[in-house]
Motif scaffolding. Structure first.
Motif, mmCIF file in Angstrom:
data_model
loop_
_atom_site.group_PDB
_atom_site.id
_atom_site.type_symbol
_atom_site.label_atom_id
_atom_site.label_comp_id
_atom_site.label_asym_id
_atom_site.label_seq_id
_atom_site.Cartn_x
_atom_site.Cartn_y
_atom_site.Cartn_z
ATOM 1 N N ALA A 101 0.832 -1.207 0.000
ATOM 2 C CA ALA A 101 0.000 0.000 0.000
ATOM 3 C C ALA A 101 0.868 1.258 0.000
ATOM 4 O O ALA A 101 0.547 2.242 -0.682
ATOM 5 C CB ALA A 101 -0.925 -0.008 1.216
ATOM 6 N N PHE A 102 1.952 1.239 0.761
ATOM 7 C CA PHE A 102 2.879 2.372 0.744
ATOM 8 C C PHE A 102 3.425 2.601 -0.662
ATOM 9 O O PHE A 102 3.522 3.734 -1.134
ATOM 10 C CB PHE A 102 4.047 2.113 1.706
ATOM 11 C CG PHE A 102 3.703 2.308 3.143
ATOM 12 C CD1 PHE A 102 2.584 3.018 3.506
ATOM 13 C CD2 PHE A 102 4.498 1.775 4.140
ATOM 14 C CE1 PHE A 102 2.259 3.208 4.827
ATOM 15 C CE2 PHE A 102 4.183 1.956 5.472
ATOM 16 C CZ PHE A 102 3.058 2.678 5.817
ATOM 17 N N THR A 103 3.801 1.513 -1.312
ATOM 18 C CA THR A 103 4.383 1.636 -2.646
ATOM 19 C C THR A 103 3.373 2.192 -3.640
ATOM 20 O O THR A 103 3.688 3.069 -4.447
ATOM 21 C CB THR A 103 4.896 0.264 -3.121
ATOM 22 O OG1 THR A 103 5.760 -0.287 -2.129
ATOM 23 C CG2 THR A 103 5.663 0.400 -4.416
ATOM 24 N N PRO A 111 7.948 13.678 -1.830
ATOM 25 C CA PRO A 111 8.180 13.482 -0.387
ATOM 26 C C PRO A 111 6.896 13.446 0.427
ATOM 27 O O PRO A 111 6.805 12.717 1.419
ATOM 28 C CB PRO A 111 9.056 14.690 -0.004
ATOM 29 C CG PRO A 111 9.680 15.135 -1.292
ATOM 30 C CD PRO A 111 8.677 14.845 -2.358
ATOM 31 N N TRP A 112 5.900 14.222 0.013
ATOM 32 C CA TRP A 112 4.658 14.263 0.775
ATOM 33 C C TRP A 112 3.975 12.904 0.765
ATOM 34 O O TRP A 112 3.511 12.422 1.803
ATOM 35 C CB TRP A 112 3.763 15.328 0.172
ATOM 36 C CG TRP A 112 2.437 15.468 0.848
ATOM 37 C CD1 TRP A 112 1.245 14.977 0.431
ATOM 38 C CD2 TRP A 112 2.161 16.149 2.080
ATOM 39 N NE1 TRP A 112 0.246 15.303 1.310
ATOM 40 C CE2 TRP A 112 0.782 16.022 2.343
ATOM 41 C CE3 TRP A 112 2.952 16.838 2.995
ATOM 42 C CZ2 TRP A 112 0.177 16.576 3.456
ATOM 43 C CZ3 TRP A 112 2.353 17.386 4.123
ATOM 44 C CH2 TRP A 112 0.987 17.258 4.334
ATOM 45 N N PRO A 163 1.772 8.418 4.487
ATOM 46 C CA PRO A 163 1.366 7.057 4.886
ATOM 47 C C PRO A 163 2.167 6.505 6.049
ATOM 48 O O PRO A 163 1.618 5.802 6.916
ATOM 49 C CB PRO A 163 1.601 6.238 3.606
ATOM 50 C CG PRO A 163 1.568 7.230 2.494
ATOM 51 C CD PRO A 163 2.156 8.473 3.064
ATOM 52 N N ALA A 164 3.462 6.825 6.097
ATOM 53 C CA ALA A 164 4.284 6.319 7.197
ATOM 54 C C ALA A 164 3.830 6.891 8.529
ATOM 55 O O ALA A 164 3.683 6.171 9.523
ATOM 56 C CB ALA A 164 5.748 6.668 6.937
ATOM 57 N N PRO A 194 9.650 0.147 11.868
ATOM 58 C CA PRO A 194 10.256 -0.450 10.663
ATOM 59 C C PRO A 194 9.294 -0.524 9.484
ATOM 60 O O PRO A 194 9.705 -0.374 8.322
ATOM 61 C CB PRO A 194 10.664 -1.851 11.144
ATOM 62 C CG PRO A 194 10.813 -1.733 12.603
ATOM 63 C CD PRO A 194 9.774 -0.747 13.033
ATOM 64 N N ALA A 195 8.003 -0.757 9.782
ATOM 65 C CA ALA A 195 7.039 -0.779 8.680
ATOM 66 C C ALA A 195 6.954 0.584 8.008
ATOM 67 O O ALA A 195 6.882 0.692 6.784
ATOM 68 C CB ALA A 195 5.672 -1.212 9.200
ATOM 69 N N ALA A 196 6.951 1.654 8.818
ATOM 70 C CA ALA A 196 6.879 2.997 8.251
ATOM 71 C C ALA A 196 8.142 3.322 7.453
ATOM 72 O O ALA A 196 8.074 3.819 6.321
ATOM 73 C CB ALA A 196 6.673 4.020 9.367
ATOM 74 N N LEU A 197 9.301 3.046 8.038
ATOM 75 C CA LEU A 197 10.547 3.312 7.319
ATOM 76 C C LEU A 197 10.677 2.428 6.078
ATOM 77 O O LEU A 197 11.128 2.874 5.019
ATOM 78 C CB LEU A 197 11.735 3.098 8.257
ATOM 79 C CG LEU A 197 11.808 4.044 9.465
ATOM 80 C CD1 LEU A 197 13.000 3.697 10.344
ATOM 81 C CD2 LEU A 197 11.891 5.485 9.006
ATOM 82 N N GLY A 198 10.264 1.158 6.228
ATOM 83 C CA GLY A 198 10.293 0.283 5.057
ATOM 84 C C GLY A 198 9.342 0.744 3.981
ATOM 85 O O GLY A 198 9.615 0.601 2.782
ATOM 86 N N GLY A 199 8.191 1.297 4.380
ATOM 87 C CA GLY A 199 7.259 1.820 3.396
ATOM 88 C C GLY A 199 7.843 2.975 2.614
ATOM 89 O O GLY A 199 7.666 3.083 1.394
ATOM 90 N N ILE A 200 8.532 3.868 3.317
ATOM 91 C CA ILE A 200 9.192 4.985 2.623
ATOM 92 C C ILE A 200 10.235 4.456 1.651
ATOM 93 O O ILE A 200 10.335 4.916 0.499
ATOM 94 C CB ILE A 200 9.828 5.937 3.655
ATOM 95 C CG1 ILE A 200 8.741 6.596 4.500
ATOM 96 C CG2 ILE A 200 10.688 6.975 2.965
ATOM 97 C CD1 ILE A 200 9.281 7.471 5.619
#
Length: 910
Positions: free
Chosen positions: A546-548, A870-871, A876-877, A827-833
């Motif tokens: 979903a982040f991607t 960047p936004w 999402p993160a 880690p999920a947030a950073l991995g999503g970015i």
């Protein structure tokens, strides 16, 4: 085990009605979205194709079949071939030869007989702009009475009832536009000079029913006169003359045979309602067959060897196909990413149901139930809920989006229903394939993953890395195929598996030194968060995918918006522009400055006719106030420059003397003149001497590759008066600007210019699909996170209950759950970015946003590239972190209200 029976299903549904309703809602919504996607895509692509055909001229999109009389035929056979009976029979043959899916709109198609060229008429009362006689195009179209209304007079007839090659007197009708322009009235008589003279008497004036339709637009001179020029030497003035149309009776076609070369024509207009984007290749094949293929050979056999067919429809289809090909990969990326997230949520819902009923299913297996029989019962139980819900979702999509294909929507809804039905049985079968007497504690975790799981994960990661590398090497437009659509999923799979393996390691390393801290909350949270669990892979995959999709979709949307904004800014030069051919009134800048939203008004005088001394080349020259214009260029980002470099020298006031003015020029002009001084002759005859001191690609006042900008105070007085006003501001009111301009100048708004770049439903549809896909992916990702937290809720509630019996306060319990959720959410947030950025970087070399932004490959801003926004990476993160902490806090608060006795019941297996 006994076969599946209704009482079992009914009993289980009655035992947990809330779970059944939740599953039905999830399946219905997901099936509706899945079925709506292909139908929405069909509607947008079909509308885009129809718009492309409708916007093109009718003489381009129509198939024009023409045939001269057979050279070997005798006079009687030639005359018969021009009579209505033979023309109608040939028209029916042509319709039968045209291959589907190219469908002809018979209402707007036309056929008949006409002369190949206009014939001069010596009538002195016809208008002659330059003394040349008007020319008339004589045609005998079929079906004239069905496409025009009689305004005065009557429809033409054939004198004597039959015409042949020797007929010299005919009747004709004209349209009201022809009558008004050429001064023709009912009863007017025209003599037309060809191989022999024809006398034409006008009997009626007609009003076309649909003047913009194909019937009148294919040969527009029959409805509207045309002022044409005689061919002559380039640059020399050419005399003009009028060309009009005379509409004869359908039976009068043979009368034209002896007056001039004639041709039989059949103009076939395509039916827009029968055009579908999915038939693009068959459509192109059908058009090619008519132009130069088997269909044309059959026309030669049916009509004659001199039959020819021409059309520009193939070019229209090619242009639209390019647009569809460029937008298709973008839509596929959104669809695959959102679909994967939805599938993961369905699987997690089944896993949650299996976990909730783990004790029940373990007891059934212990009492002799087979794994297959248990799976059958669970499948029947789930299907009773999921199948009607999937049918409801499909029906809702069909009703909400009519006019599209049924089969893709049916397959999509069926796939959703199948996943929903199989998730619980498969998960339960996998968990209970062995009979266990005691299931053990739910909060226990193995210190390391099994070898089988390790091999499976390594295999998946290697395959995904290979696919990503193939996609990176080939690009999105070089035959990577479905890998483009699967890019978010591939990147998400790699990141999810790697993160699940790696993030517990630093937590375990921190757990030992954390034991030295005061209090038990921190060490306990680190110890629990450092456990490895296979159940975290699916929610993490959903989040990362979903982040991607959000990052990729947001980058697409922002890139498209930026390209349109930039192109509109280049075209207008500011937020609004008021210009005129004559000097603008001196009070106009003040009136425009009072319009709400206007911040600055910058004057400029543009001489579009300034020439080099030899007069061979025109160079647009803008005279400006260096200070105000430099500020405008800096605000808009169009060729910013220091104002002092453009200020006139002291001896150049009012254009006096031979002073050399510093000038800002485009690269093309700077390359032509270099740094030497040169003269420029202005439109009023004065001259100015310039030297280029600044070079910029763009400038606000002039749009194009050739321009010069100088200090207006250094030009001869009155040479370049202000005729352009450039306005900057927010939320400019077009109506107020038009009223303030008071029709003395043309008003152009940047917002209006930006809207002109969206001229195809396929463009706007792709943007809406992307927005919906990002929203759906975000919703399912949030649901995946909630399901993940819900699956661990009972175990966390029991833990808090046990700890409260040992003296843990409610505040400490909230901190424990929050601290435990952060090491997984962070880690999920950073991995999503990281995954979002990686997917954009991976696909950006092969994706060109120019087509979706500008509807064409030619863009004033060049290639619109895909860049990470960047936004869309950060929002999402942050949302995931807030949601995870919020749910953990809410769970701790709710558990604190229930009390330890409720959680720690006697016989509780948790």
């Amino acid at each position: 085990m006994t076969p599946v029976t209704a009482p079992w299903v009914r009993t289980r549904l009655r035992a947990a009605p809330g779970a059944a309703v939740a599953l039905a809602v999830l399946v219905a919504v997901t099936a509706c979205l899945a079925a709506a996607f292909p139908r929405t895509l069909d509607r947008y692509t079909d509308a885009g194709l129809r718009r492309a055909v409708e916007r093109a001229p009718a003489d381009v999109t129509g198939v024009q079949v023409s045939a001269a009389p057979d050279p070997g035929a005798d006079a009687e056979a030639a005359e018969d071939s021009l009579r209505p009976r033979h023309l109608t029979a040939a028209y029916r043959s042509v319709l039968g030869i045209v291959e589907r899916p190219l469908v002809v709109d018979e209402e707007q198609s036309s056929y008949g007989v006409r002369v190949t060229d206009g014939l001069p008429s010596p009538e002195k009362w016809l208008p002659r702009p330059d003394g040349l006689p008007a020319q008339m195009v004589l045609a005998a179209p079929q079906g004239l009475d069905g496409h025009a209304r009689l305004r005065s007079g009557r429809l033409p007839k054939v004198p004597g009832g039959r015409a042949d090659a020797s007929t010299t007197r005919v009747e004709a009708a004209v349209t009201e536009g022809t009558a008004r322009t050429l001064h023709i009235k009912v009863g007017s008589v025209l003599h037309v000079l060809g191989d022999r003279e024809l006398t034409v008497r006008v009997t009626g004036i007609l009003t076309p029913e649909r003047p913009d339709g194909a019937y009148w637009s294919v040969d527009p001179v029959l409805g509207t006169p045309s002022l044409r020029r005689m061919p002559g030497p380039a640059g020399a003035p050419s005399p003009t003359y009028w060309v009009g149309g005379l509409l004869l009776a359908p039976e009068a076609g043979p009368a034209l045979l002896g007056a001039a070369p004639v041709v039989r024509y059949w103009h076939l207009a395509p039916d827009p309602d029968a055009l579908h984007s999915r038939d693009l290749d068959p459509l192109a094949a059908a058009v090619a067959s008519v132009e130069s293929g088997p269909a044309l050979q059959r026309l030669h056999t049916t009509i004659g060897p001199l039959t020819d067919a021409t059309t520009g429809l193939d070019d229209v289809l090619t242009t639209y196909g390019q647009l569809d090909d460029d937008i298709g990969p973008l839509i596929a990326v959104a669809a695959s990413g959102s679909g994967t997230v939805a599938a993961v949520v369905l699987l997690m819902a089944g896993g949650l149901a299996a976990g909730r009923r783990r004790a029940e299913l373990a007891l059934l297996r212990a009492r002799g139930a087979s794994a297959a029989g248990l799976a059958g019962r669970l499948l029947a139980e789930t299907a009773v809920v999921a199948v009607p819900a999937g049918a409801l979702g499909l029906g809702t999509a069909l009703l909400a989006l009519p006019g599209a294909r049924l089969l893709p929507a049916l397959w999509a809804a069926a796939a959703v229903t199948a996943v929903a039905c199989l998730a619980l049985p498969l998960r339960a079968t996998a968990a209970h394939r062995r009979v266990r007497v005691h299931d053990g504690r739910r909060d226990a975790a193995s210190p390391r993953a099994s070898r089988r799981r390790t091999v499976a994960e390594l295999t998946v990661v290697v395959l995904a890395l290979g696919a990503v590398e193939m996609l990176r090497r080939r690009g999105a437009t070089e035959g990577a195929g479905d890998l483009v659509a699967m890019a978010p999923v591939l990147v998400g799979v790699i990141a999810a598996l790697v993160l699940v393996r790696l993030y517990p390691l630093p937590l375990r390393g921190l757990a030992r030194p954390a034991r030295r801290l005061r209090g038990a909350v921190g060490p306990l949270a680190l110890a629990r968060a450092g456990r490895t669990s296979a159940s975290t892979v699916l929610p993490l995959l959903a989040l990362l995918t979903a982040f991607t999709v959000a990052a990729f979709g947001g980058s697409v949307l922002s890139g498209v918006a930026d390209a349109r904004d930039r192109a509109a800014l280049l075209s207008v030069g500011a937020d609004a522009r008021v210009e005129a051919a004559e000097p603008l009134p001196s009070g106009l800048p003040g009136r425009l400055g009072q319009v709400p939203g206007v911040r600055e008004v910058t004057e400029a005088g543009v001489d579009w006719l300034a020439k080099t001394p030899d007069g061979r080349q025109s160079l647009p020259l803008a005279g400006v106030d260096p200070g105000a214009y430099a500020a405008l260029a800096g605000r808009t980002g169009l060729g910013a420059f220091p104002e002092g470099r453009l200020t006139r020298p002291d001896d150049a006031a009012g254009g006096s003397g031979e002073a050399v003015l510093p000038a800002l020029a485009s690269p093309a002009v700077a390359e032509r003149f270099g740094s030497r001084a040169f003269r420029l002759r202005l439109a009023d005859g004065n001259t100015a001497t310039l030297r280029i001191v600044l070079v910029r690609d763009r400038t606000p006042a002039v749009y194009g590759d050739d321009f010069l900008v100088v200090d207006r105070a250094g030009l001869p007085a009155g040479s370049v008066p202000p005729n352009v006003l450039l306005l900057t501001g927010d939320d400019l009111d077009a109506g107020a600007l038009h009223r303030a301009a008071d029709d003395v100048g043309t008003v152009h708004l940047r917002s209006e210019q930006r809207d002109t770049y969206v001229d195809s439903p396929l463009q706007s549809g792709a943007e809406r699909i992307y927005t919906a896909a990002v929203a759906a992916g975000a919703g399912y990702a949030a649901l995946a996170l909630l399901l993940s937290l819900a699956s661990a809720a009972p175990e966390r509630a029991a833990l808090l209950a046990r700890l409260r019996t040992m003296g843990l306060t409610r505040a400490q319990g909230r901190r424990l759950l929050v601290l435990e959720s952060l090491p997984q959410a962070l880690p999920a947030a950073l991995g999503g970015i990281l995954t979002g950025w990686a997917a954009v970087r991976l696909l950006s070399p092969g994706i060109d946003l120019t087509t979706i932004a500008m509807s064409t490959t030619a863009s004033p801003v060049g290639r619109a590239e895909l860049r990470a926004d960047p936004w869309w990476l950060a929002v999402p993160a942050v949302t995931v972190l807030v949601l995870a902490v919020g749910v953990a806090t809410l769970q701790a608060w709710w558990s604190g209200r229930r009390g330890a006795v409720t959680e720690l019941r006697a016989g509780d297996a948790r």
